[in-house]
Design an enzyme around this catalytic site. Structure first.
Site, PDB file in Angstrom:
ATOM      1  N   LYS A 226       0.873  -1.187   0.000  1.00  0.00           N
ATOM      2  CA  LYS A 226       0.000   0.000   0.000  1.00  0.00           C
ATOM      3  C   LYS A 226       0.899   1.223   0.000  1.00  0.00           C
ATOM      4  O   LYS A 226       1.970   1.221   0.646  1.00  0.00           O
ATOM      5  CB  LYS A 226      -0.866  -0.060   1.252  1.00  0.00           C
ATOM      6  CG  LYS A 226      -1.877   1.057   1.450  1.00  0.00           C
ATOM      7  CD  LYS A 226      -2.695   0.769   2.728  1.00  0.00           C
ATOM      8  CE  LYS A 226      -3.798   1.796   2.928  1.00  0.00           C
ATOM      9  NZ  LYS A 226      -4.602   1.491   4.133  1.00  0.00           N
TER      10      LYS A 226
ATOM     11  N   SER B 166      -9.779  -0.953   7.395  1.00  0.00           N
ATOM     12  CA  SER B 166      -9.214  -0.752   6.066  1.00  0.00           C
ATOM     13  C   SER B 166      -8.485  -1.925   5.439  1.00  0.00           C
ATOM     14  O   SER B 166      -8.076  -1.823   4.294  1.00  0.00           O
ATOM     15  CB  SER B 166      -8.271   0.454   6.078  1.00  0.00           C
ATOM     16  OG  SER B 166      -9.025   1.633   6.249  1.00  0.00           O
TER      17      SER B 166
ATOM     18  N   SER C  97      -9.561   1.507   3.259  1.00  0.00           N
ATOM     19  CA  SER C  97      -8.707   2.306   2.404  1.00  0.00           C
ATOM     20  C   SER C  97      -7.662   1.484   1.634  1.00  0.00           C
ATOM     21  O   SER C  97      -7.026   2.041   0.740  1.00  0.00           O
ATOM     22  CB  SER C  97      -7.990   3.368   3.231  1.00  0.00           C
ATOM     23  OG  SER C  97      -7.175   2.774   4.223  1.00  0.00           O
TER      24      SER C  97
END
Lengths: 469, 486, 97
Positions: free
Chosen positions: B79, B178, B154
């Site tokens: 990420k 997330s 996210s």
């Protein structure tokens, strides 16, 4: 001068940089004077993803301060974020302590004032340096993250002079503890003053003004005195003192309102989530030792008969205390040496307290020579001066300079007899009652001995031979 | 099956057995990325050269019998919240466009030490604030099961990359769900470890007391391998735990017989889509059939979790994001004086959701409001934690839906921030209580969209959690049509 | 509990965010909506409850870091990402007096 109807109320806040090798939350060195931005890392730069890692030594130094001032040292204390924007504050918040500081209470002993109470002592990180230029600022973050303790005094001071004495005593203790170097000019020891005034007899406190940018002891007194006068003037002119922060302008000797950076600072304190609560166990607390403190030494010296003034002089410089300790022997006599011969030599640049050229223990040898009569007291002073300068063995100095005095009874007796024989008229007068002629006889004998007679012994001999009074 | 389509632990086995070399596996992954990511937009950037170097080294190690472990030679992606030295790390934000950190996050270092081959950086909601990856400053990621829908957020890029088999493994972060929520919405496994189990050093902070790094893989065993590699004490992160790190894959096959599994009644009420409930209850039944002792429990303070979360998380975020001021790195707006520079820089650099949360967080910490909001929320948080402590006195794990709905359409929740926040309702409690939580696939709805089953475990008891998750996960992992190339 | 535009402006200033008028309006409505939602916490009985501020392990953070210098970042790397610098320091615009 402030009107006699008014009483100043002063509390001081001191920020002292701790003498750790590394910063409080990262391993960057704390050394002063490095080129800009060469002692920084992701943590003290506030780079994305960086986290604080607490330095044990910083906590230990705070514990020492707490112990020295008799504070309550919290078993559990909390870190807090103080949020505001400024170029020298890389994270946009300072990690400090707010609701639960490591130390609370305590007091600073101040000679002549007794004990001035403290509110608290807490740990926090320093900000970087913002240097204003023509078109903006230059930001150097070397100082960002240096450990500080903030020492908050209660508003118990009542004059600028008292404030100055408090500050001196506080600073000296930190130096003794080895946790701060006491340097106001370089900014490793900083002082802000909270000043208010009230009419005498009133119990309510007046509006408080915070004074900043005080970077010498002289300015401490000047700034506070000016501010007291200013506030009294405002009140007497039917005005109201505004609660604000003012900067001391040391060129003009006045305090000036700081242009408010924003509507009153709302620091939005909250507990720092990146650091667990700080725990100081009983074991850790007990293991932290502090050295003897200025007040302890001063008390010891005065108990041994040293004058208060001399005690204060010695205690004001840990190196003098150390020299006194190394001289040893009779503390009063050692004190007289330190404030006498040694201080003189330092003043004349014949001695460097950071690097003495002599072993102070040898002073006792000079005393021995003097007390045993081998040298006169005048000669002793000369020997001491030479000792301080060269570090040579006292006996060698005496020999080299030919300072030994004659104390041998036979030798002295021969001279005494000669003087008596030479001065029959004076002998008559002396025997007739002129006691002060003793000095004349001794002087004559000293002449014969080229000044190297032991005056006490001569005195005694003349008395014996002529019949003492 | 083609090795690049294998779940992580099987890809690792294929490398270990010599069936595929790390270099070949990497090339196959890169080819899939080229073929599919144009439509998915899981990746923000690739680090092909570095990956090839790492894959080559892994191949050599394997050839000389010096393998570093199960992850040696396995392609993974990160990420864009993880600092990767020298590589642009944006955190999904314009304010960090072009920013390249001078250091690796600790978890990145550990992946490298385990021999993992880092392929690139993955899309995310800006500063991890969002539940759909639509808040990315660089465009959304799309769900491999339906390109008109979000993959959740996210960590939407991480979940999508794994579910579409672009890479076998990925790292994400989970502050309010997330990792788990996107895992549920794309049909793979995603774990949020116990708070403090994994170092946060080098992970761009959103909410410090809630953030945790966690792994994505198609299979629970793959998740376990990743967790073993990244977990453990880090002196750079003083919130990290010193507890020893076991091999999390070792006990996976122990089954659930005798384990007590709690079903919180508050998690099966209003707002839960009926088809999601059906699939989750079927999953729970399978656990009961496999020998798990399923019983109802209560977590009475659950209704307060979202409110608590959005006060605590935004407060911490408002402070964590203060460093983005244009002074030392990142975007700086043109301005002639300092205040203007600050305000314009942040206005230009941050997206709307980030601004909203910063303001909310600033508000709840501000003078006069701190006690009523932040302090109170932290007390309710303690009550939520207490609920779990009570529950864990009588159960070993808790099971629930991960998300109240399956993947929603792009744009569907963007007009109402609160509606978006409510999609975190089942996931935020584990963050507030610091507990480990995992989502595993448990079925599909009538539109063919994946449904996730969530398991929450005791602190530092990821072993039990992973064991139950392994029992719950499907024995065969269905690929989306897009991933199959159809 | 609604939040008005003046409060939004105040908070935006504290947070150093420049907002357009339209944004002020929109955020006031959206934040108001969220604040209304979180009002529910006022009804929770928190008497005698200690706030949970530290989420980690009881023994986290130990041992504390030893006071030994660690390598710093070289200055060129430090300044490489700086929007404006003079080779030694970060440069920022003047503070309005």
């Amino acid at each position: 001068m402030p009107s006699a109807d008014f009483e100043p109320v002063i509390g001081l806040e001191v920020h002292a940089q701790l003498l750790t090798r590394t910063k409080i939350f990262c391993g960057c060195p704390t050394r002063f004077g490095a080129p800009p931005n060469t002692q920084v890392c992701m943590v003290c730069l506030g780079l994305p993803g960086a986290l604080p890692a607490l330095n044990r030594a910083a906590v230990e130094m705070a514990i020492k301060a707490g112990k020295a001032f008799g504070c309550r040292i919290a078993e559990r204390s909390i870190w807090a974020r103080k949020n505001y924007f400024y170029p020298d504050l890389p994270k946009g918040y300072q990690i400090s302590q707010y609701e639960l500081p490591i130390c609370s209470g305590g007091a600073v002993p101040v000679p002549g004032l007794g004990r001035i109470a403290l509110e608290r002592i807490h740990l926090e990180e320093d900000a970087g340096k913002n240097v204003h230029t023509a078109n903006g600022s230059e930001v150097d973050l070397n100082r960002s993250g240096v450990p500080l303790i903030e020492i908050v005094g209660k508003p118990e001071l009542r004059s600028a002079e008292d404030a100055s004495e408090y500050l001196k005593s506080l600073r000296l203790t930190l130096i003794y503890l080895g946790i701060n170097d006491g340097n106001l000019e370089e900014g490793s020891f900083r002082c802000d003053a909270n000043v208010s005034v009230r009419r005498k007899g009133e119990s309510k406190l007046g509006t408080r003004v915070e004074l900043k940018n005080i970077n010498s002891f002289r300015f401490v007194r000047q700034a506070i005195e000016f501010e007291i006068g200013r506030q009294v003037g405002v009140i007497e002119g039917s005005g109201k003192v505004v609660q604000e922060t003012r900067l001391f302008d040391n060129e003009k000797g006045v305090t000036r309102s700081m242009r408010s950076k924003e509507e009153a600072n709302d620091y939005r304190y909250f507990p720092e989530p990146d650091l667990p609560p700080l725990r100081v166990s009983k074991e850790w607390l007990q293991s932290v030792t502090i050295p003897r403190l200025p007040q302890d030494f001063a008390d010891e010296l005065t108990a041994a008969g040293v004058s208060q003034a001399d005690a204060r002089t010695i205690v004001s410089d840990p190196r003098l205390v150390d020299a006194h300790r190394r001289v040893g022997g009779d503390p009063k006599r050692a004190a007289l040496f330190v404030v006498g011969e040694l201080a003189r030599a330092v003043n004349d640049k014949e001695a460097d307290l950071d690097a003495l050229a002599f072993d102070p223990a040898l002073v006792r040898e000079v005393w021995k020579l003097q007390d045993g009569g081998a040298i006169s007291s005048t000669a002793a002073k000369e020997v001491l001066a030479e000792l301080i300068r060269t570090g040579a063995a006292p006996q060698k100095i005496v020999e080299r300079k030919g300072l030994s005095q004659v104390s041998d009874a036979f030798e002295l007796e021969a001279v005494v007899d000669a003087v008596i024989a030479r001065n029959p008229a004076e002998v008559e007068k002396y025997k007739g009652g002129k006691a002060n002629l003793l000095g004349f006889f001794v002087g004559q004998a000293m002449k014969d001995l080229k000044g190297k007679g032991n005056p006490g012994a001569l005195n005694a001999l003349f008395k014996k031979k002529l019949g003492g009074f | 099956m083609k090795p690049e389509l294998l779940p992580l632990s099987q890809a690792a086995d294929a490398i270990a057995s010599g069936a595929v070399s790390p270099e070949a596996l990497l090339e196959a992954s890169l080819a899939r990325i080229r073929a599919l990511d144009g439509r998915l937009h899981a990746f923000l950037r690739l680090t092909e050269n570095e990956a090839r170097t790492a894959a080559k080294a892994a191949t050599q190690r394997r050839a000389s019998g010096k393998s570093l472990g199960p992850l040696d030679g396995v392609p993974v992606a990160l990420k864009d919240i993880f600092c990767l030295e020298g590589v642009e790390t944006t955190c999904g934000s314009k304010i960090l466009r072009g920013y390249a950190p001078p250091y690796d996050a600790t978890v990145v270092r550990r992946l490298k030490q385990a021999g993992a081959v880092i392929v690139g950086k993955l899309n995310m909601d800006e500063f991890a604030m969002g539940s759909s990856t639509e808040n990315s400053a660089f465009g959304p990621t799309r769900n491999p099961w339906d390109l008109t829908r979000t993959p959740g957020g996210s960590s939407g890029g991480s979940a999508t990359a794994v579910a579409a088999r672009l890479v076998p493994g990925a790292l994400g972060t989970d502050t309010g769900g997330s990792i788990r929520q996107p895992a549920a919405l794309v049909g793979c496994a995603g774990l949020k470890p116990t708070y403090g189990r994994v170092s946060r050093f080098g992970v761009i902070a959103f909410a410090s007391s809630l953030d945790q790094v966690g792994p994505f893989a198609q299979d629970v065993r793959g998740v376990a391998h990743l967790l073993t590699a990244i977990a453990g004490h880090d002196p750079n992160d003083q919130t990290s735990s010193s507890r020893p790190v076991p091999d999390y894959a070792a006990g996976l096959d122990q089954g659930v017989r005798g384990l007590r599994i709690g079903v919180p009644r508050e998690y099966f009420g209003e707002g839960l889509a009926p088809e999601v409930e059906k699939a989750v209850r079927a999953g729970i039944e399978r656990l009961r059939a496999a020998g798990g002792e399923v019983r109802e429990i209560s977590l009475p303070n659950s209704p307060h979790a979202i409110a608590t979360y959005y006060i605590v998380a935004t407060a911490e975020a408002s402070s964590n994001l203060a460093r983005y001021d244009g002074v030392r790195y990142g975007h700086r707006a043109k301005a002639s004086q300092l205040l203007e520079m600050y305000e314009k820089t942040r206005a230009e650099g941050f997206g709307a959701e980030v601004k909203r949360r910063i303001m909310l967080g600033t508000y709840v910490l501000s003078a006069g409001y701190y006690d009523a909001y932040y302090l109170r929320a932290q007390k309710v948080r303690a009550l939520i934690r207490r609920d779990f402590d009570h529950a864990f006195a009588s159960v070993d794990a808790i099971v629930s839906p991960t998300s109240p709905t399956t993947a929603f359409k792009l744009g569907e929740k963007m007009d109402d921030p609160l509606a978006m926040y409510l999609s975190d309702v089942y996931t935020v409690p584990a963050n507030l209580a610091g507990l480990p939580g995992i989502s595993v696939p448990c079925g599909f709805d009538s539109k063919g969209l994946p449904v996730g089953l969530q398991l929450i475990g005791k602190p530092f008891d990821e072993e039990t959690l992973l064991r139950i998750a392994h029992a719950a996960e499907p024995s065969e992992h269905r690929l989306s049509p897009l991933a199959e190339g159809r | 509990m609604a939040i008005d535009r003046a409060q939004v402006r105040h908070v935006a200033r504290l947070a150093r965010l420049a907002l357009s008028e339209e944004e002020e309006e929109r955020f006031a409505a959206q934040l108001g909506h969220v604040l209304e939602y979180v009002e529910r916490l006022q009804a929770v009985d928190v008497a005698g409850v200690e706030p949970l501020s530290f989420a980690g392990d009881a023994a986290a953070g130990l041992p504390l870091r030893e006071d030994e210098p660690l390598p710093c970042l070289p200055r060129d790397k430090v300044l490489a990402q700086a929007p404006e610098h003079n080779g030694e320091a970060f440069l920022v615009p003047r503070i309005l007096e």
